[in-house]
Design an enzyme around this catalytic site. Sequence first.
Site, short mmCIF file in Angstrom:
data_model
loop_
_atom_site.label_atom_id
_atom_site.label_comp_id
_atom_site.label_asym_id
_atom_site.label_seq_id
_atom_site.Cartn_x
_atom_site.Cartn_y
_atom_site.Cartn_z
N ARG A 177 0.81 -1.20 0.02
CA ARG A 177 -0.11 0.12 0.10
C ARG A 177 0.94 1.34 -0.16
O ARG A 177 0.42 2.30 0.65
CB ARG A 177 -0.80 0.04 1.37
CG ARG A 177 -2.06 -1.11 1.13
CD ARG A 177 -3.02 -1.06 0.10
NE ARG A 177 -3.99 -1.84 0.34
CZ ARG A 177 -4.15 -3.09 0.14
NH1 ARG A 177 -3.03 -3.98 -0.39
NH2 ARG A 177 -5.20 -3.81 0.52
N CYS A 226 -10.89 -0.63 3.41
CA CYS A 226 -10.07 -0.76 4.80
C CYS A 226 -9.81 0.80 5.21
O CYS A 226 -9.17 1.52 4.38
CB CYS A 226 -9.10 -1.70 4.82
SG CYS A 226 -9.45 -3.24 4.71
N GLU A 296 -4.93 3.76 5.95
CA GLU A 296 -4.89 3.27 4.61
C GLU A 296 -5.83 4.25 3.70
O GLU A 296 -5.37 4.67 2.42
CB GLU A 296 -5.50 1.93 4.42
CG GLU A 296 -4.99 1.08 3.39
CD GLU A 296 -6.00 1.04 2.27
OE1 GLU A 296 -5.55 0.81 1.06
OE2 GLU A 296 -6.95 1.47 2.37
N1 EPU Z 1 -10.95 -10.43 10.64
C1 EPU Z 1 -11.87 -10.63 11.79
N2 EPU Z 1 -12.88 -9.79 12.02
C2 EPU Z 1 -12.93 -8.71 11.14
C3 EPU Z 1 -12.20 -8.73 9.93
C4 EPU Z 1 -11.23 -9.78 9.76
O1 EPU Z 1 -11.44 -11.67 12.69
O2 EPU Z 1 -13.97 -8.02 11.17
C5 EPU Z 1 -9.92 -11.56 10.64
C6 EPU Z 1 -10.50 -12.36 9.40
O3 EPU Z 1 -11.08 -13.63 9.74
C7 EPU Z 1 -8.97 -12.95 8.88
C8 EPU Z 1 -8.02 -11.82 9.08
O4 EPU Z 1 -8.70 -11.08 10.07
O5 EPU Z 1 -8.64 -14.03 9.52
C9 EPU Z 1 -7.85 -10.84 7.75
O6 EPU Z 1 -8.92 -10.40 7.28
P1 EPU Z 1 -9.12 -10.45 5.99
O7 EPU Z 1 -9.04 -11.70 5.12
O8 EPU Z 1 -10.74 -9.78 5.44
O9 EPU Z 1 -8.08 -9.49 5.24
P2 EPU Z 1 -7.61 -8.11 5.93
O10 EPU Z 1 -6.40 -8.33 6.13
O11 EPU Z 1 -8.58 -7.34 6.90
C10 EPU Z 1 -6.91 -7.39 3.41
C11 EPU Z 1 -6.72 -6.09 2.61
C12 EPU Z 1 -8.12 -5.74 1.77
C13 EPU Z 1 -8.35 -6.94 1.03
C14 EPU Z 1 -8.21 -8.12 1.81
C15 EPU Z 1 -8.51 -9.38 0.76
C16 EPU Z 1 -5.64 -4.21 4.14
C17 EPU Z 1 -5.53 -3.15 4.96
N3 EPU Z 1 -6.75 -4.95 3.57
O12 EPU Z 1 -7.82 -7.14 4.38
O13 EPU Z 1 -8.17 -4.62 0.89
O14 EPU Z 1 -9.62 -6.76 0.27
O15 EPU Z 1 -7.02 -8.38 2.59
O16 EPU Z 1 -7.08 -9.76 0.24
O17 EPU Z 1 -4.56 -4.40 3.63
C18 EPU Z 1 -8.43 -2.18 1.08
O18 EPU Z 1 -7.27 -2.02 0.87
O19 EPU Z 1 -9.42 -1.21 1.11
C19 EPU Z 1 -8.99 -3.59 1.38
C20 EPU Z 1 -10.08 -3.65 1.71
#
Ligand code: EPU
Length: 302
Positions: A177, A226, A296
Amino acid sequence: MRLEDRQLLASIAALNVEHKPGVTLSEYTSLGIGGTTDLLLIKQHESIPGLLQLLDDKKIQQKFLGGGSNLLVGDGELPWIVLQLLSPEPDVVLDGNLARVDAAADLGRTVTYCAKHDLGGMEGLIGVPGTVGGALRMNAGAYGMQIGSYVREVKLYRAATRSIEILRDDQISFEYRHTSFAPDDMMLAVTLELPSKSYQEIIQGIRICNEKRRASQPLGQKSAGCIFKNPPDASAGRMIDELGLKGLSVGDARVSDRHANFFVNAGSASAKDMLALIADVRDRVQKAYGVKLENEVVVWHA
Ligand code: EPU
């Protein structure tokens, strides 16, 4: 901010730039938040150096708007104007494995257009709203891929040299990012080199990413994706969720019940509400985990 100097407006029109007075930026952002200012729509990249010279001469501050999907804009009358590129027709031109894409092109449409021509790699980005230029500037990524991996060349306007330049991939660094572009660089076009894959295979990948996204993100609601970057080896969403903060609200700004790193505008949230919610959540996470979450989302303060 209103542009009222007739001579300036005539010079802007002579550059084939369209002036839209008094636009409400909440209509241009996926969060549905943002105050009022004038918008200049740029039809040709070549008019940018001249346009910025005109604005600089009059000491008019400006911001460069992409798709407005990762952006929190301040409330009320804004002290700067906004520039936006209009997408040319066609906005994607293919040449073997190379895709030459205008920065104003819609990211999702670009991914599907390339897929139809058996060019893949960007399946993870399918549900990410916004323009290719916006995705490029912040190295958007999802599901294990990031756009920077496919970049071969970028055409940009460099405020530092006041000129349009072409940078090769080895002159740019793409990190999580983050990119090495200066904050006032304007993305104009990009050449991507994409791997050959069959349409069927790409569509299969796109379906899987779409399902994962639908299952975990509040897609039908107004958000900027995010809000915070993930800290190294941790998940901001999981941390916020573990603190029981889903549903926490300031006015109509609310931590999503579906994904705790998405903050939604549940009605008519103001930037003030959203910023207060962001500050509150950052504070609570810092107290509980000793980690200061970084934004972000891009914030344009009034
Ligand atoms: N989780 C929770 N509770 C929540 C949300 C997530 O427990 O409310 C847990 C999930 O169960 C999982 C872990 O946290 O074990 C990671 O969650 P997720 O797979 O949704 O990925 P993320 O790290 O929260 C990132 C990117 C997203 C992208 C997804 C999918 C960032 C800040 N976010 O989210 O990008 O869509 O991976 O690859 O890097 C964005 O950039 O705006 C964005 C949404």
